[in-house]
Design an enzyme around this catalytic site. Sequence first.
Site, PDB file in Angstrom:
ATOM      1  N   HIS A 253      -9.063  -4.526   1.329  1.00  0.00           N
ATOM      2  CA  HIS A 253      -7.667  -3.819   1.776  1.00  0.00           C
ATOM      3  C   HIS A 253      -7.279  -4.546   3.084  1.00  0.00           C
ATOM      4  O   HIS A 253      -7.894  -4.631   3.957  1.00  0.00           O
ATOM      5  CB  HIS A 253      -7.556  -2.334   1.767  1.00  0.00           C
ATOM      6  CG  HIS A 253      -6.388  -1.750   1.350  1.00  0.00           C
ATOM      7  ND1 HIS A 253      -5.907  -1.661   0.019  1.00  0.00           N
ATOM      8  CD2 HIS A 253      -5.653  -1.013   2.592  1.00  0.00           C
ATOM      9  CE1 HIS A 253      -4.645  -0.878   0.313  1.00  0.00           C
ATOM     10  NE2 HIS A 253      -4.677  -0.672   1.618  1.00  0.00           N
TER      11      HIS A 253
ATOM     12  N   SER B  41       0.842  -1.274  -0.099  1.00  0.00           N
ATOM     13  CA  SER B  41      -0.055   0.159   0.128  1.00  0.00           C
ATOM     14  C   SER B  41       0.919   1.225   0.007  1.00  0.00           C
ATOM     15  O   SER B  41       1.732   1.431  -0.982  1.00  0.00           O
ATOM     16  CB  SER B  41      -0.924  -0.057   1.164  1.00  0.00           C
ATOM     17  OG  SER B  41      -1.956   0.885   1.030  1.00  0.00           O
TER      18      SER B  41
ATOM     19  N   ASP C 213     -10.597  -4.122  -3.962  1.00  0.00           N
ATOM     20  CA  ASP C 213     -10.050  -2.950  -3.104  1.00  0.00           C
ATOM     21  C   ASP C 213     -10.981  -1.880  -2.858  1.00  0.00           C
ATOM     22  O   ASP C 213     -11.463  -1.438  -3.583  1.00  0.00           O
ATOM     23  CB  ASP C 213      -8.785  -2.554  -3.365  1.00  0.00           C
ATOM     24  CG  ASP C 213      -7.971  -1.863  -2.532  1.00  0.00           C
ATOM     25  OD1 ASP C 213      -8.303  -0.883  -1.698  1.00  0.00           O
ATOM     26  OD2 ASP C 213      -6.604  -2.081  -2.514  1.00  0.00           O
TER      27      ASP C 213
END
Length: 290
Positions: A264, A95, A209
């Site tokens: 996520h 990320s 996501d």
Amino acid sequence: MIFLVLFFLLPIVLSSSIYRPVVLMHGITSNADAMNDVAKWIRSTYPGIYVISIEIGDGKEDSYLLPLDIQVEKFCQTVRSNENLDQGFNLVGYSQGSIIVRGAVERCSLPVFNLITLSGIHQGTFGIPYLLQLPIELRDLITKYAYETPVQNAVSVANYWRDPEQLIKYDSNCHFLPDINNEHETRNEFYRQNMINLNAFVMTYSDIDEIIMPRQSGLFMGYTNSSLEIETYNNSRQFTEDLIGLRTLKEQGKLFTFTAHVRHQDVTHEPNKDFIMKNIMPFFNNTLSL
Ligand SMILES: *[C@@H]1O[C@H](CO)[C@@H](O)[C@H](O)[C@H]1NC(C)=O
Ligand SMILES: *[C@@H]1O[C@H](CO)[C@@H](O)[C@H](O)[C@H]1NC(C)=O
Ligand SMILES: *[C@@H]1O[C@H](CO)[C@@H](O)[C@H](O)[C@H]1NC(C)=O
């Protein structure tokens, strides 16, 4: 007897090779421990491998309060001062960590073999879901004033906030992403060369996501100018102009992309274990010869 054992073993020990070390960099509002599960899987797949998860300052708070220019600098310092990494290593960023590690490769010429980015934010993010990870008082700062210098210097997210309605401001006032993406008028050939020198550059995103917008940012696709349409390989400047070498990497067979199917995960990667074991683990199967 002991002499005989040494006689036969010594050459084997001296000529042995060891797995290339692995360095992990976590995402926003988390810390080095957030990569423990990934580290554990790597260690059990490759016995004896050296794996280290890096934390910058006080991970959780500094991950969003320190500008990324500084985070990259600190990351490079930490890596350079670790003698286990002198001979080279494979590097993984998750990320926000994806652009810290890429920035570190481009700016610091670290001896990285495979660069792996999981759920990356290569073409920035724009949208409320990502901001929900931040303390509430910081969210408005980003939506209203992201490109003002004091905000650039105070909240990491401002450094990769890519508002498709304000791309000119993004290019001129955003401190980090337009630089490492080589979007300025004067290209930094050094950055590009450092990317092309990689053995492999791996990008992943998840097709569900719910945090990164657009989620295809993980594959280096952002919103097109003044719209919420998503770039394609063919209309993205990154590819057509080869700004940081993506097109060259692709032509050389060194660019790898994978699509995960998971929400996520900033804290535990367990739900994505099968994906990581199957697609990512092979990138650590390489050795340094001593
Ligand atoms: C985006 O499109 C607008 C309107 O067509 C144009 O004025 C602007 O220069 C474009 N911005 C970029 C960064 O290409
Ligand atoms: C887009 O690029 C790919 C190469 O990656 C090419 O095969 C394809 O024909 C292109 N599509 C269009 C619509 O230009
Ligand atoms: C690593 O690569 C070697 C040689 O190709 C192979 O024999 C071995 O099974 C691989 N190890 C893992 C854990 O995939």
